[in-house]
Design a protein around this motif. Sequence first.
Motif, mmCIF file in Angstrom:
data_model
loop_
_atom_site.group_PDB
_atom_site.id
_atom_site.type_symbol
_atom_site.label_atom_id
_atom_site.label_comp_id
_atom_site.label_asym_id
_atom_site.label_seq_id
_atom_site.Cartn_x
_atom_site.Cartn_y
_atom_site.Cartn_z
ATOM 1 N N LYS A 25 123.982 -14.070 19.047
ATOM 2 C CA LYS A 25 122.266 -14.103 19.316
ATOM 3 C C LYS A 25 121.837 -12.843 19.629
ATOM 4 O O LYS A 25 122.315 -12.267 20.319
ATOM 5 N N PRO A 26 121.318 -11.603 18.720
ATOM 6 C CA PRO A 26 119.589 -10.300 20.124
ATOM 7 C C PRO A 26 119.393 -11.854 21.136
ATOM 8 O O PRO A 26 119.148 -12.647 21.100
ATOM 9 N N ARG A 27 119.292 -10.809 22.172
ATOM 10 C CA ARG A 27 118.715 -11.086 23.313
ATOM 11 C C ARG A 27 117.870 -10.062 23.778
ATOM 12 O O ARG A 27 118.815 -8.644 23.825
ATOM 13 N N THR A 28 117.451 -10.546 24.316
ATOM 14 C CA THR A 28 116.453 -9.533 25.486
ATOM 15 C C THR A 28 117.259 -9.077 27.499
ATOM 16 O O THR A 28 118.125 -10.028 27.337
ATOM 17 N N PRO A 29 116.513 -8.038 27.794
ATOM 18 C CA PRO A 29 117.738 -7.546 28.919
ATOM 19 C C PRO A 29 117.608 -8.479 30.053
ATOM 20 O O PRO A 29 118.184 -9.544 31.020
ATOM 21 N N LYS A 30 116.541 -9.771 29.983
ATOM 22 C CA LYS A 30 115.982 -10.596 30.902
ATOM 23 C C LYS A 30 117.100 -11.749 30.672
ATOM 24 O O LYS A 30 116.764 -12.888 31.332
ATOM 25 N N GLU A 31 116.444 -12.225 29.367
ATOM 26 C CA GLU A 31 117.924 -13.081 29.175
ATOM 27 C C GLU A 31 119.012 -13.187 29.494
ATOM 28 O O GLU A 31 119.376 -13.850 29.831
ATOM 29 N N LEU A 32 119.159 -11.902 29.123
ATOM 30 C CA LEU A 32 121.250 -11.400 29.641
ATOM 31 C C LEU A 32 120.740 -11.532 31.114
ATOM 32 O O LEU A 32 121.579 -11.840 31.442
ATOM 33 N N TYR A 39 121.265 -8.420 38.278
ATOM 34 C CA TYR A 39 120.062 -8.164 38.733
ATOM 35 C C TYR A 39 119.706 -7.378 37.246
ATOM 36 O O TYR A 39 120.470 -6.210 36.082
ATOM 37 N N LEU A 40 118.542 -7.248 36.856
ATOM 38 C CA LEU A 40 117.818 -6.739 35.749
ATOM 39 C C LEU A 40 118.259 -5.432 35.710
ATOM 40 O O LEU A 40 119.020 -4.915 34.373
ATOM 41 N N SER A 41 117.691 -4.675 37.032
ATOM 42 C CA SER A 41 117.998 -3.133 36.449
ATOM 43 C C SER A 41 119.421 -2.677 36.052
ATOM 44 O O SER A 41 120.079 -2.040 35.568
ATOM 45 N N HIS A 42 121.009 -3.957 36.650
ATOM 46 C CA HIS A 42 121.903 -3.731 36.701
ATOM 47 C C HIS A 42 122.855 -3.983 34.787
ATOM 48 O O HIS A 42 123.087 -3.697 33.797
ATOM 49 N N VAL A 43 121.868 -5.011 34.357
ATOM 50 C CA VAL A 43 121.843 -5.489 32.916
ATOM 51 C C VAL A 43 121.558 -4.116 31.872
ATOM 52 O O VAL A 43 121.961 -3.840 30.996
ATOM 53 N N SER A 44 119.752 -3.562 32.546
ATOM 54 C CA SER A 44 119.935 -2.343 31.874
ATOM 55 C C SER A 44 121.114 -1.607 31.707
ATOM 56 O O SER A 44 120.675 -0.156 30.238
ATOM 57 N N ASN A 45 121.049 -0.524 33.087
ATOM 58 C CA ASN A 45 122.392 0.422 32.893
ATOM 59 C C ASN A 45 123.417 0.216 32.262
ATOM 60 O O ASN A 45 124.244 1.055 31.762
ATOM 61 N N LEU A 55 128.542 -0.212 21.285
ATOM 62 C CA LEU A 55 128.919 -1.882 21.099
ATOM 63 C C LEU A 55 127.685 -2.293 21.477
ATOM 64 O O LEU A 55 128.277 -3.585 21.242
ATOM 65 N N ALA A 56 127.206 -2.156 21.986
ATOM 66 C CA ALA A 56 125.661 -2.683 21.234
ATOM 67 C C ALA A 56 124.280 -1.906 21.235
ATOM 68 O O ALA A 56 124.746 -0.744 21.326
ATOM 69 N N GLU A 57 123.738 -2.032 20.546
ATOM 70 C CA GLU A 57 122.143 -1.167 19.940
ATOM 71 C C GLU A 57 120.978 -2.285 20.456
ATOM 72 O O GLU A 57 120.907 -3.344 20.139
ATOM 73 N N CYS A 58 119.847 -1.605 20.377
ATOM 74 C CA CYS A 58 118.588 -2.162 20.388
ATOM 75 C C CYS A 58 118.279 -2.131 19.373
ATOM 76 O O CYS A 58 118.327 -1.045 18.822
ATOM 77 N N ILE A 59 117.421 -3.309 18.557
ATOM 78 C CA ILE A 59 117.800 -4.010 17.419
ATOM 79 C C ILE A 59 115.907 -3.075 17.365
ATOM 80 O O ILE A 59 115.134 -3.410 16.308
ATOM 81 N N THR A 60 115.109 -3.563 18.568
ATOM 82 C CA THR A 60 113.657 -3.804 18.033
ATOM 83 C C THR A 60 112.865 -2.370 19.405
ATOM 84 O O THR A 60 112.704 -1.983 19.905
ATOM 85 N N PRO A 61 113.433 -1.013 18.801
ATOM 86 C CA PRO A 61 113.217 0.221 20.463
ATOM 87 C C PRO A 61 111.918 0.277 20.030
ATOM 88 O O PRO A 61 111.575 1.051 20.557
ATOM 89 N N ASP A 62 110.947 -0.085 19.342
ATOM 90 C CA ASP A 62 109.241 0.289 19.064
ATOM 91 C C ASP A 62 108.756 -0.678 20.501
ATOM 92 O O ASP A 62 107.325 0.122 20.169
ATOM 93 N N ARG A 63 109.511 -1.369 20.185
ATOM 94 C CA ARG A 63 109.031 -2.752 21.293
ATOM 95 C C ARG A 63 108.677 -1.868 23.552
ATOM 96 O O ARG A 63 109.812 -1.483 23.179
ATOM 97 N N ARG A 64 107.792 -2.055 23.533
ATOM 98 C CA ARG A 64 107.817 -1.713 25.192
ATOM 99 C C ARG A 64 107.900 -3.085 26.191
ATOM 100 O O ARG A 64 109.592 -2.486 26.599
ATOM 101 N N ARG A 67 112.368 -5.661 24.574
ATOM 102 C CA ARG A 67 113.369 -5.250 22.856
ATOM 103 C C ARG A 67 114.193 -6.610 23.148
ATOM 104 O O ARG A 67 115.006 -6.097 23.973
ATOM 105 N N LEU A 68 114.635 -6.525 21.586
ATOM 106 C CA LEU A 68 116.277 -7.407 21.342
ATOM 107 C C LEU A 68 117.589 -6.351 21.335
ATOM 108 O O LEU A 68 117.282 -5.048 20.289
ATOM 109 N N TRP A 69 118.603 -7.125 21.728
ATOM 110 C CA TRP A 69 119.651 -6.333 21.842
ATOM 111 C C TRP A 69 120.585 -6.678 21.030
ATOM 112 O O TRP A 69 120.785 -8.326 21.404
#
Length: 84
Positions: A25-32, A39-45, A55-64, A67-69
């Motif tokens: 399912k889609p997940r947030t960077p924090k969940e990942l 580290y959250l910074s590594h996940v974001s990168n 291979l992956a996309e942000c499906i809620t790009p308007d959220r600050r 965000r769900l990926w």
Amino acid sequence: MDIEEYSWVKASDYRENILLALEEKPRTPKELAEMTEYYLSHVSNVLSDLNDHDLAECITPDRRKGRLWAATDKGRGIIEDLKR
């Protein structure tokens, strides 16, 4: 199978594990970050890199925040190859 993309994902445990974590399912960077213990910074990168390779996309790009990926169709194909 796109052998170049598969090889690129396999070259990094970060990329492989994060892509596999998006399988169900889609997940947030924090969940990942919590799931993988990265580290959250590594996940974001890594998410940014996976996005650049379609291979992956942000499906809620308007959220600050929160965000769900999700894996793209191409990403789901790589996930299936990784699980073999």
